[in-house]
Write a protein that holds these residues in place. Structure first.
Motif, PDB file in Angstrom:
ATOM      1  N   ALA A   8      81.271  42.889 104.175  1.00  0.00           N
ATOM      2  CA  ALA A   8      82.061  42.370 105.308  1.00  0.00           C
ATOM      3  C   ALA A   8      81.520  40.974 105.626  1.00  0.00           C
ATOM      4  O   ALA A   8      80.521  40.547 105.059  1.00  0.00           O
ATOM      5  CB  ALA A   8      81.931  43.305 106.501  1.00  0.00           C
ATOM      6  N   ARG A  26      73.533  43.064 107.913  1.00  0.00           N
ATOM      7  CA  ARG A  26      73.955  44.429 107.538  1.00  0.00           C
ATOM      8  C   ARG A  26      75.453  44.476 107.258  1.00  0.00           C
ATOM      9  O   ARG A  26      75.909  45.305 106.463  1.00  0.00           O
ATOM     10  CB  ARG A  26      73.572  45.428 108.636  1.00  0.00           C
ATOM     11  N   LEU A  27      76.235  43.606 107.927  1.00  0.00           N
ATOM     12  CA  LEU A  27      77.664  43.534 107.600  1.00  0.00           C
ATOM     13  C   LEU A  27      77.845  42.910 106.214  1.00  0.00           C
ATOM     14  O   LEU A  27      78.633  43.412 105.394  1.00  0.00           O
ATOM     15  CB  LEU A  27      78.423  42.737 108.661  1.00  0.00           C
ATOM     16  N   ASP A  28      77.131  41.825 105.956  1.00  0.00           N
ATOM     17  CA  ASP A  28      77.208  41.207 104.623  1.00  0.00           C
ATOM     18  C   ASP A  28      76.854  42.237 103.538  1.00  0.00           C
ATOM     19  O   ASP A  28      77.459  42.253 102.465  1.00  0.00           O
ATOM     20  CB  ASP A  28      76.247  40.011 104.511  1.00  0.00           C
ATOM     21  N   GLY A  83      79.698  38.955 108.083  1.00  0.00           N
ATOM     22  CA  GLY A  83      78.868  39.002 109.286  1.00  0.00           C
ATOM     23  C   GLY A  83      79.121  37.846 110.237  1.00  0.00           C
ATOM     24  O   GLY A  83      79.275  38.043 111.445  1.00  0.00           O
ATOM     25  N   LEU A  95      82.176  37.897 112.532  1.00  0.00           N
ATOM     26  CA  LEU A  95      82.000  38.666 113.774  1.00  0.00           C
ATOM     27  C   LEU A  95      81.414  37.769 114.870  1.00  0.00           C
ATOM     28  O   LEU A  95      81.864  37.805 116.023  1.00  0.00           O
ATOM     29  CB  LEU A  95      81.085  39.876 113.525  1.00  0.00           C
ATOM     30  N   PHE A 120      78.520  45.803 115.684  1.00  0.00           N
ATOM     31  CA  PHE A 120      79.176  45.502 114.410  1.00  0.00           C
ATOM     32  C   PHE A 120      80.658  45.163 114.552  1.00  0.00           C
ATOM     33  O   PHE A 120      81.341  44.983 113.536  1.00  0.00           O
ATOM     34  CB  PHE A 120      79.001  46.682 113.441  1.00  0.00           C
ATOM     35  N   SER A 121      81.173  45.101 115.793  1.00  0.00           N
ATOM     36  CA  SER A 121      82.604  44.792 115.948  1.00  0.00           C
ATOM     37  C   SER A 121      82.834  44.022 117.242  1.00  0.00           C
ATOM     38  O   SER A 121      82.050  44.136 118.194  1.00  0.00           O
ATOM     39  CB  SER A 121      83.429  46.092 115.989  1.00  0.00           C
TER      40      SER A 121
END
Ligand code: E4P
Length: 222
Positions: free
Chosen positions: A146, A140-142, A148, A151, A118-119
């Motif tokens: 955030a 999952r970031l969206d 996605g 990234l 995730f980073s």
């Protein structure tokens, strides 16, 4: 860009393979759980047999995930998974122990996939550990507001800076635009749910245009 399918469902894998553009498969414990009809009778042997059945359908990497948390157990599990088929890629979570396992397994010549990334910092560690693949989870970031795909852009830039060989798998894909963005950025692979693979081909103007062509062709046949 390579297409992997993100599923453990054999029918979906078979259908996607029939399209002739399937380059690999990713699974995870949640995707495996979805195909289990009777959990009380699903053994580790059944899991291994299922991964073997997937490998029979697709000539490309098949990610199978470890389910232990400490490095020594991940390595043991990883070796068991690798013994199923040459195409098995051992998927390990991006934790400190996961990184140790990836380092050990990749030095032993095993293919590995660093998952739950995730980073950008996690992606740097995955490459330095020698992972064959890194899986940033864009959807999952969206989901938590955030970006996605930002990234993925960061990871591709960083890996290009240093010529890291780790291939970027855009994971947690939710819709066709994720796939298009992945290709625009230059990610190596998108792992795509079956429903989204089908959506990629759909356009309302194709449907309406085809309908009209069929109507006109019918006139000509008279
Ligand atoms: C792939 O390797 C991942 O396991 C998968 O893409 C996760 O997707 P999800 O966020 O839809 O569960």
């Amino acid at each position: 860009m390579k297409f992997f399918i993100d599923t453990a469902n054999l029918d979906e894998i078979r259908s996607a393979a029939e399209l002739g553009m399937l380059d690999g498969v990713t699974t995870n414990p949640s995707l495996i759980a979805k195909i289990v009809k009777d959990p009380s009778n699903f053994t580790r042997r059944d899991f291994f047999d299922h991964i073997a059945a997937i490998c029979d359908l697709v000539d490309g990497p098949v990610s199978a995930e470890v389910t232990s948390l400490d490095a020594a157990s991940m390595i043991k599990e990883g070796e068991e998974l690798a013994a199923i088929h040459d195409n098995v890629t051992i998927k390990c979570p991006l934790t400190i122990d996961g990184l140790k396992a990836i380092r050990h397994l990749s030095e032993a010549g095993r293919a590995t996939n660093a998952t739950l990334v995730f980073s950008p910092s996690q992606a740097i560690l995955a490459a330095k550990a020698g992972a064959s693949f890194v899986s940033p989870f864009v959807g999952r970031l969206d989901d938590i507001s955030a970006e996605g795909m930002a990234l993925v852009e960061d990871i591709v830039d960083i890996y290009d800076n240093y010529g890291y060989m780790t291939e970027v798998i855009v994971a947690s894909v939710r819709h066709p635009q994720h796939v298009v963005e992945a290709a625009r950025i230059g990610a190596d692979i998108a792992t795509i749910p079956y429903s989204v693979i089908r959506q990629l081909a759909v356009h309302p103007l194709t449907e309406s245009g085809l309908k009209k062509f069929m109507e006109d062709a019918a006139v000509m046949k008279k």
